[in-house]
Design an enzyme around this catalytic site. Structure first.
Site, PDB file in Angstrom:
ATOM      1  N   GLU A  92      42.293  43.117  31.682  1.00 53.13           N
ATOM      2  CA  GLU A  92      41.989  41.978  30.739  1.00 53.13           C
ATOM      3  C   GLU A  92      40.392  41.867  30.850  1.00 53.13           C
ATOM      4  OE1 GLU A  92      45.825  39.457  31.018  1.00 53.13           O
ATOM      5  OE2 GLU A  92      44.548  39.090  32.986  1.00 53.13           O
ATOM      6  N   CYS A 330      38.453  32.443  37.001  1.00 53.14           N
ATOM      7  CA  CYS A 330      38.107  33.314  38.329  1.00 53.14           C
ATOM      8  C   CYS A 330      39.450  33.516  39.111  1.00 53.14           C
ATOM      9  CB  CYS A 330      37.205  32.656  38.985  1.00 53.14           C
ATOM     10  SG  CYS A 330      35.527  33.361  38.929  1.00 53.14           S
TER      11      CYS A 330
END
Ligand code: SF4
Length: 336
Positions: A92, A330
């Site tokens: 991704e 994150c």
């Protein structure tokens, strides 16, 4: 044999590929400019090269720019893209628009073998390394490619575990014949594979950020198993002793978890690790992974850490979480 991907080659490698005795270096630069600056995905469209070279190239090469398979848009306009490598492994990429600063968070591996406790990618496991072309393609093929100003190597994977391809991708991203993005705007993250960190500092001008999680070795071991092999203090010493040139930025990323690593003693521990150096501290709110009771530190606590660090003479900032609702923030990338 399959055709050669031109994306992922340096200008010199393109020159070797087309034959330096038959075509000039200017032809190689024209090809690299077409691919990396104009994002041309069809050899027919490459400009400033002879027809004969185009025809030869079409029989043996492809541009190597390929589109993402799927995308998902967050309420805050962050976009997550799904790619698949030639070998069939998925990874991704995240595009983070923010006024004039538009950042792409690239992956360097499909999954990761470092097993950090606070990261979904670690749980996903390791599937394979990305080539330099697969890393660079993440910047070239997304719809907002021409708006990109900053690049962070903070997607799936530990960049130092795929060092050769990461160093080469950094070179292509920053070179004049490549994407020509300033190395000051490119940041590579690591949990600290010591010999590779040293090599990276020698071989690239891009920024480096070290993921700390805890200043205390026993606690860090529980969350970043690599601490057993390479104690973080040794890595920070290497960063502190490195002569920083041309505004290159070396920093620490500190993911903050409420009541776990945000105590006063943690704050003092961070200070003692970086004090007296130009290493900065970037405070990052924790993004809870699946089946996890932990939560991010409060805004007030993060501001307190930042203020205390700055008062102690340490540059510190707080990074906003983006794309949390689409698992693009994150530590959340894990192919869903
Ligand atoms: S934090 Fe980085 S190194 Fe650790 S598991 Fe996640 S992707 Fe890998």
């Amino acid at each position: 044999m399959g055709k050669k991907n031109l994306c992922g080659l340096t200008s010199d490698e393109i020159s070797d590929f087309i034959g330096p005795d038959r075509y000039s270096a200017a032809h190689a630069v024209a090809i690299s400019n077409s691919i990396y600056k104009k994002r041309i995905s069809d050899i027919e469209q490459i400009s400033k090269i002879p027809r004969r070279l185009k025809e030869e190239l079409m029989t043996i090469a492809v541009c190597g720019i390929y589109m993402p398979l799927a995308s998902e848009v967050s309420a805050d306009k962050t976009v997550k893209y799904l790619f698949r490598t030639e070998a069939g492994q998925e990874f991704e990429t995240v595009y983070i628009p923010d006024n004039k600063r538009n950042t792409v968070c690239v992956s360097t591996q499909s999954g990761c073998r470092m097993g950090c406790s606070f990261c979904e990618t670690g749980r996903y496991g390791f599937r394979g390394d990305l080539s330099a072309g697969e890393i660079v393609n993440q910047l070239l093929s997304i719809p907002d490619a021409e708006k990109v100003t900053h690049v962070v190597f903070m997607g799936m994977g530990e960049p130092m575990d795929n060092l050769e391809n990461v160093v080469k991708a950094c070179r292509i991203i920053t070179a004049e014949w490549g994407l020509a993005i300033s190395p000051r705007n490119v940041t590579v993250s690591t949990v600290g594979i010591l010999p590779r960190v040293e090599q990276f500092l020698q071989r690239s001008d891009c920024n480096l950020t070290l993921s700390l999680f805890s200043p205390f070795p026993e606690e860090r071991k529980k969350n970043i198993p690599l601490e057993y092999q390479y104690p973080v203090r040794t890595i920070i010493d290497v960063m502190k002793n490195y002569k920083v040139k041309k505004k290159r930025r070396l920093s620490i990323a500190y993911v903050m978890v409420s009541d776990l690593n945000d105590s006063d003693s943690h704050l003092e521990g961070i200070k003692s690790l970086v004090k007296g150096s130009s290493v900065r501290v970037n405070l990052v709110p924790y993004n809870p992974v699946a089946n996890d009771q932990k939560i991010a530190s409060s805004e007030e606590r993060m501001q307190f850490f930042k203020h205390s660090l700055v008062v102690a003479g340490i540059s510190a900032s707080i990074r906003k979480s983006r794309g949390t609702d689409i698992s693009a923030a994150c530590g959340l990338l894990a192919i869903r």
